[in-house]
Scaffold this motif. Sequence first.
Motif, mmCIF file in Angstrom:
data_model
loop_
_atom_site.group_PDB
_atom_site.id
_atom_site.type_symbol
_atom_site.label_atom_id
_atom_site.label_comp_id
_atom_site.label_asym_id
_atom_site.label_seq_id
_atom_site.Cartn_x
_atom_site.Cartn_y
_atom_site.Cartn_z
ATOM 1 N N SER A 72 0.059 -6.571 -0.512
ATOM 2 C CA SER A 72 1.116 -6.256 -1.477
ATOM 3 C C SER A 72 1.485 -7.516 -2.237
ATOM 4 O O SER A 72 1.204 -8.643 -1.791
ATOM 5 C CB SER A 72 2.357 -5.702 -0.773
ATOM 6 N N PRO A 127 7.007 -2.992 -6.828
ATOM 7 C CA PRO A 127 7.594 -1.658 -6.999
ATOM 8 C C PRO A 127 9.024 -1.534 -6.479
ATOM 9 O O PRO A 127 9.823 -0.792 -7.037
ATOM 10 C CB PRO A 127 6.638 -0.760 -6.200
ATOM 11 N N ARG A 128 9.319 -2.273 -5.423
ATOM 12 C CA ARG A 128 10.664 -2.228 -4.852
ATOM 13 C C ARG A 128 11.101 -3.663 -4.529
ATOM 14 O O ARG A 128 10.845 -4.171 -3.452
ATOM 15 C CB ARG A 128 10.680 -1.379 -3.590
ATOM 16 N N ARG A 185 13.197 -6.806 -3.284
ATOM 17 C CA ARG A 185 14.063 -6.889 -2.106
ATOM 18 C C ARG A 185 15.536 -6.988 -2.480
ATOM 19 O O ARG A 185 16.399 -6.602 -1.707
ATOM 20 C CB ARG A 185 13.680 -8.122 -1.282
ATOM 21 N N ASN A 193 18.600 -7.315 -5.942
ATOM 22 C CA ASN A 193 18.877 -7.032 -7.342
ATOM 23 C C ASN A 193 18.147 -8.011 -8.247
ATOM 24 O O ASN A 193 17.987 -9.195 -7.909
ATOM 25 C CB ASN A 193 20.373 -7.132 -7.616
ATOM 26 N N PRO A 230 17.424 -2.669 -7.373
ATOM 27 C CA PRO A 230 15.999 -2.323 -7.253
ATOM 28 C C PRO A 230 15.683 -0.895 -7.665
ATOM 29 O O PRO A 230 14.573 -0.616 -8.134
ATOM 30 C CB PRO A 230 15.717 -2.546 -5.754
ATOM 31 N N THR A 231 16.631 0.023 -7.519
ATOM 32 C CA THR A 231 16.398 1.423 -7.890
ATOM 33 C C THR A 231 16.264 1.629 -9.387
ATOM 34 O O THR A 231 15.873 2.705 -9.836
ATOM 35 C CB THR A 231 17.539 2.297 -7.359
ATOM 36 N N ASP A 270 19.430 4.285 -12.838
ATOM 37 C CA ASP A 270 18.029 4.594 -12.547
ATOM 38 C C ASP A 270 17.187 4.531 -13.819
ATOM 39 O O ASP A 270 17.592 5.057 -14.862
ATOM 40 C CB ASP A 270 17.911 5.991 -11.937
#
Length: 304
Positions: free
Chosen positions: A41, A85-86, A88, A90, A126-127, A199
């Motif tokens: 990753s 993708p995500r 850890r 903000n 992160p969202t 989002d």
Amino acid sequence: MKLVTYRGHVSAEGRLGVVQDGLVIDVEGLGEAVGEVFADSMLELIDQGPDALVALRSALKETDGARPPGIAVPLENVRLLAPIPRPRKNIFGIGLNYVEHVAESAKSLDTSKDLPKQPVVFSKPPTAVIADGEGIQHNAAMTQQLDWEVELAVIIGKRATRIAKDDAMSHVFGYSVINDVSARDNRRAGQWIFSKGQDTYCPFGPMIVTADEIADPHNLDLWLKKNGEEKQRSNTKHLLFDIPTLISDLSSGMTLEPGDIIATGTPSGVGAGRDPQEWMWPGDVIECGVDGIGVLRNPVVRIG
């Protein structure tokens, strides 16, 4: 190197790849070809530090022209995810970091006309992160003033606490592109996180280019188009607070960690600053580009 997170087919998990000559070379498969275990990753690769990049470059050179079948596939045959993708944490956003954007914001967004004396910091959760090609959500019940902001993204590669400016660039892993989507009518008592953190409000990608491939991150053209019409164009040489200043300032009170992302601010030309004002609506396509990195394209889609 140009690094991506990708899927080879719809049901597959995201994989780490290197883009080279129009191909995506699978990093895990490359490791197997040379008898090494490589990161699976982007965050793992960043965590492993500079030696991992050296080993990856060596494997690319060693297998050039002699890679097993299936390791390299055409870029157009894969789906790119956000490079991380995500995240850890903000994403750190920097507001009012180009002089002309300070002026246009003062006219249209009730911010101060004076140049900031310190970086203006906000964040996006992160969202909010989406990939190249994914839809920016337009919810008419939430906003009638959905705006765009092209930005150079800096990805941290080494833990940084109270870092001096002179040492700051050694903590950079690489660079990418972010669209700092903003619902201008969702600001709350001067606070920006709800306006900027909903989002899909952080398109990010299409790749991360490692720091060694960007000769001068303070001399990169960046631009944005809406439906093919150019709305923003500038150069990172016009940053009010440069990258070392941002890293030094943020790390003075908050530890920066590998994989952290700093969106360095947008130039003038946002929709709120136009006369008449312009906004993003369902059906629009937004393209954000930074020279040497790539183009991030996202449609605006209706929800609600």
